[in-house]
Every structure is written in structure tokens, then in C-alpha cells.
Design an enzyme around this catalytic site. Structure first.
Site, short mmCIF file in Angstrom:
data_model
loop_
_atom_site.label_atom_id
_atom_site.label_comp_id
_atom_site.label_asym_id
_atom_site.label_seq_id
_atom_site.Cartn_x
_atom_site.Cartn_y
_atom_site.Cartn_z
N HIS A 1 -3.40 2.81 -6.27
CA HIS A 1 -3.81 1.67 -5.44
C HIS A 1 -4.17 0.46 -6.29
CE1 HIS A 1 -5.04 -0.17 -1.68
NE2 HIS A 1 -6.15 -0.58 -2.26
N HIS B 1 -3.53 -9.67 5.30
CA HIS B 1 -4.90 -9.72 5.79
C HIS B 1 -5.03 -10.82 6.84
CE1 HIS B 1 -7.06 -6.84 3.31
NE2 HIS B 1 -6.31 -7.20 2.30
N TYR C 1 -9.35 -12.79 -4.68
CA TYR C 1 -8.36 -12.85 -5.75
C TYR C 1 -8.25 -14.24 -6.33
CZ TYR C 1 -7.01 -8.08 -4.92
OH TYR C 1 -7.04 -6.73 -4.82
N ARG D 1 0.84 -1.20 0.00
CA ARG D 1 0.00 0.00 0.00
C ARG D 1 0.88 1.25 0.00
NH1 ARG D 1 -1.82 -3.64 3.87
NH2 ARG D 1 -3.95 -4.45 3.59
N ARG E 1 -1.78 -2.55 -6.43
CA ARG E 1 -1.90 -3.63 -5.43
C ARG E 1 -2.84 -4.71 -5.96
NH1 ARG E 1 -1.59 -5.17 -0.01
NH2 ARG E 1 -3.57 -5.77 0.97
#
Length: 381
Positions: A308, A334, A343, A202, A311
Site C-alpha cells: 500500500h 477522494h 500530499y 489500491r 500508493r
């Protein structure tokens, strides 16, 4: 014959012809019903309900819920152990989105109908769905605390999925797109673009990096925290929201030489030196970098891509490497499987590979068994 003496509460007829019901609460105070009743039976029924609440331990002090919503919400935000950026966001949501409608109402007067009307009015006024969803989520959480505090019996926020918003699928830059942007941006930000994409870091994590966080020999980056910008322009360093946010991320070998060159030319000296600094020696600001980013994208012939989104590119590429859910969670930083599963499920290339594999098994089984009568695929396309 005298009538049966009332065991709980009192009912009296008012000069208006309506009936008032009163009872003595557990605190010893005489408490009237919030309104008069058309008939004596209605008044008796209300007292019976109150008596049942007392017996079951569900009684709520009607005066406690008279606290104004804005006062309660403001105190709620101030009392929570929140990060400064989150506390600032919640304060804005209360002041801008909630207080104008609910501020002067008592907690008890915030009803499900009032919440539905407020949400629809915000959306009809052109307020972004994401802002409305965040405000609704905060309202729901505040009112849940009011339930826990014994001020109200039921949370008035009952809108299904009211706190969620469906956002359009963000674009995924190709590997060549990423390198084209990296080549077009100012040299001191080339490594930042590549690491943002291929390490899925990030913005806040990137600008928080120090020399000690990058081991060029092992090709690893250690993420310890991030830099957050507040609305007043100040910046704070904060630890990740969860332990999963503290992680080590491997740098692709093809990108490592760019990182090594960057460390020699642009990073500050010393173990505590910042990896990314602006031309004037300051930590890069997001709004300033956005101008450089859009210029680089235009040069590269790429439109509609945010920083962003890099990412998203990195996470999608990682999902195509047969990485497990746990491995993706570690790389993304996460603590839940939700993002990793997204994903895994949205990787079109991987999905096609899986589907082709399943199709191979089906065709092999059909060959051994003999093609069923009426099967559609009698000839090769």
C-alpha cells in the site's frame, strides 16, 4: 393554615427517613425518581427540573433508555445500509471491544466516565491505538443515534480526538526502488507493482480490473470498483464509496509498454477477462501476494515497505508535478480535499522549491530596497 398545595408531582417521606419524588409523565404513568433524596428540598428540586423538561419538550422516557447496549448496538449495525465488509468490521468491534464492557449496561448507564475508563483500559491492555480509535468512533456514532432517538439527552463520548490516531509517516519508495521490486517479483505481477505505484491504485482496485477497463491505445485505466476480502475468506466486488472513486487514471508512457506486454501474456481473454490472475487462474489473494511481495523486497534490498505504500509513492510523485488540489483529488479518487492537501504539504521536494521561490522574491526585494541595518545575511554562504 394549610400548606400550599403542590402543583406538580408528589413527595413522600419513607420509613428510612429519606424522601421519594414521583410525577405523572406525558404517557399517564406514575414515574418515581431513580433514587430517594436526603431532604425534601432535594426532592422538590428534582421535580422542578422534570417539570422544566416537560415544558421545554426535553423530557425523555426513562424506561426507553433501559435497553441493553449490546442489543441496541447489534440492531444498529444490522439496520444500517453498510457494505458487507464494513458491516463485518462493525460487528467485530461491537463483539470484541464494546460488548465486554458495555454489553449488559443500559444505554442510559453508559456515562462519560465509563467511556474514559474503558478507553484507557483498552490501551493499557496493549490493544492497538488504531483498533481502540475505531471502536471509540463506532461507540460515539451509536450513542449519537441514541440521542437522536430520544433515549438519552447527551452523547457520553466526549473524549477530544478519541477517534483519531497519529500513525507514523510511511516510507516513500523511490522510482528506482519501485522498478527494482517490479523486476524481482514474479513476472505476472510486474505490471501490478508499477501501476500500484505510478497510477496510485489500491490493491482492491487493481485485482478488480477487467480488460475493458484498460485502454492501451489511449493509455488510460478506468476504475469502476474494487474487490474486498471478508474475514471468512470470501470476496466481494463493490462500487467505490463515493462517485469520486470512479475515475480514469492515465498510465505514464514509460510504464505503458509493460502493461501492453502483460495484457498479451497474462490477462484473461475477452472484454470481461481479469487483468491480474494468479498462476492457477484465480484472482490474487492479498495474503498470498504478501509473501511474494516480501520476497521481492528482500531481493531488491528494500525493507519496511508495504504494498500500500506504493500508493503513497504515486501520490507524492503526483504532488511534485504542480498538480492542483482538484487534480490530485481526481487522481487519488477522494471526494474531500484532505488527502490531496496532505500530499501537497508533505512533499519535501516541492516544499523546498516553494521555499526557494519565496526566498528569491525576498532577496530581490532586499536588493531593490537596500539591505536593512543589522540584517544577518551580509555575505554569501
Amino acid at each position: 393554615m394549610a400548606g400550599k398545595r403542590r402543583q406538580f408531582g408528589r413527595v413522600r417521606k419513607l420509613p428510612s427517613g429519606r424522601y421519594q419524588a414521583r410525577y405523572v409523565g406525558p404517557d399517564g404513568l406514575l414515574r418515581p425518581a431513580p433514587n430517594a433524596f436526603r431532604t425534601k428540598r432535594e426532592a422538590d428540586g428534582w421535580l422542578a427540573d422534570v417539570q422544566t423538561e416537560l415544558r421545554q419538550g426535553d423530557w425523555r422516557d426513562p424506561d426507553a433508555a433501559k435497553v441493553p447496549f449490546e442489543k441496541y448496538a447489534t440492531a444498529w449495525v444490522a439496520e444500517r445500509p453498510l457494505a458487507r465488509s464494513t458491516q463485518e468490521l462493525y460487528g467485530i468491534l461491537v463483539r470484541v471491544h464494546l460488548a465486554p464492557t458495555f454489553g449488559r449496561l443500559s444505554i442510559a448507564d453508559v456515562t462519560p466516565a465509563a467511556v474514559r475508563t474503558w478507553r484507557l483500559a483498552r490501551l493499557d491492555a496493549g490493544i492497538g491505538p488504531t483498533a481502540v480509535a475505531k471502536a471509540y468512533s463506532l461507540l460515539r456514532t451509536i450513542m449519537a443515534t441514541a440521542v437522536a432517538d430520544g433515549l438519552i439527552r447527551r452523547n457520553p463520548c466526549q473524549i477530544r480526538n478519541g477517534g483519531t490516531v497519529t500513525t507514523p509517516e510511511r516510507p516513500t519508495a523511490s522510482v528506482l526502488d519501485v522498478f527494482a521490486i517490479a523486476d524481482a517479483v514474479q513476472p505476472r505481477y510486474r505490471a501490478l507493482v508499477l501501476l500500484g505505484a505510478f497510477c496510485a491504485l489500491r490493491w482492491g482496485e487493481l485485482v478488480a480490473l477487467r480488460r475493458r477497463d484498460i485502454d492501451v491505445d489511449a493509455g488510460m485505466i478506468r476504475v469502476r470498483g474494487s474487490v474486498s476480502e471478508l474475514n471468512n475468506g470470501s470476496r466481494i466486488y463493490k462500487a467505490p464509496k463515493s462517485e469520486a472513486g470512479k475515475r480514469s487514471v492515465a498510465i505514464p508512457r514509460s510504464v505503458l509498454p509493460v502493461v501492453v506486454a502483460h495484457m498479451k501474456q497474462f490477462a484473461e481473454p475477452g472484454a470481461d477477462g481479469r487483468v491480474f490472475v494468479g498462476a492457477k487462474g484465480a484472482t490474487p489473494r492479498r495474503n498470498h501476494f504478501n509473501g511474494l511481495w516480501h520476497k521481492a523486497c528482500k531481493t531488491a534490498g528494500i525493507t519496511g515497505l508495504r504494498f500500500h505504500d506504493l500508493r503513497h509513492t504515486g501520490n507524492t510523485l503526483a504532488s511534485q508535478t504542480n498538480a492542483s488540489t482538484r487534480e490530485l483529488m481526481t487522481r487519488l479518487g477522494h471526494s474531500s480535499t484532505r488527502a490531496a492537501l496532505i500530499y501537497q504539504h508533505t512533499s519535501a521536494i516541492r516544499e523546498r522549491e516553494i521555499a526557494d521561490g519565496v526566498d528569491t522574491v525576498i532577496l530581490e526585494a532586499l536588493k531593490r530596497r537596500g539591505r536593512p541595518k543589522g540584517h544577518a545575511r551580509d555575505t554569501e554562504d
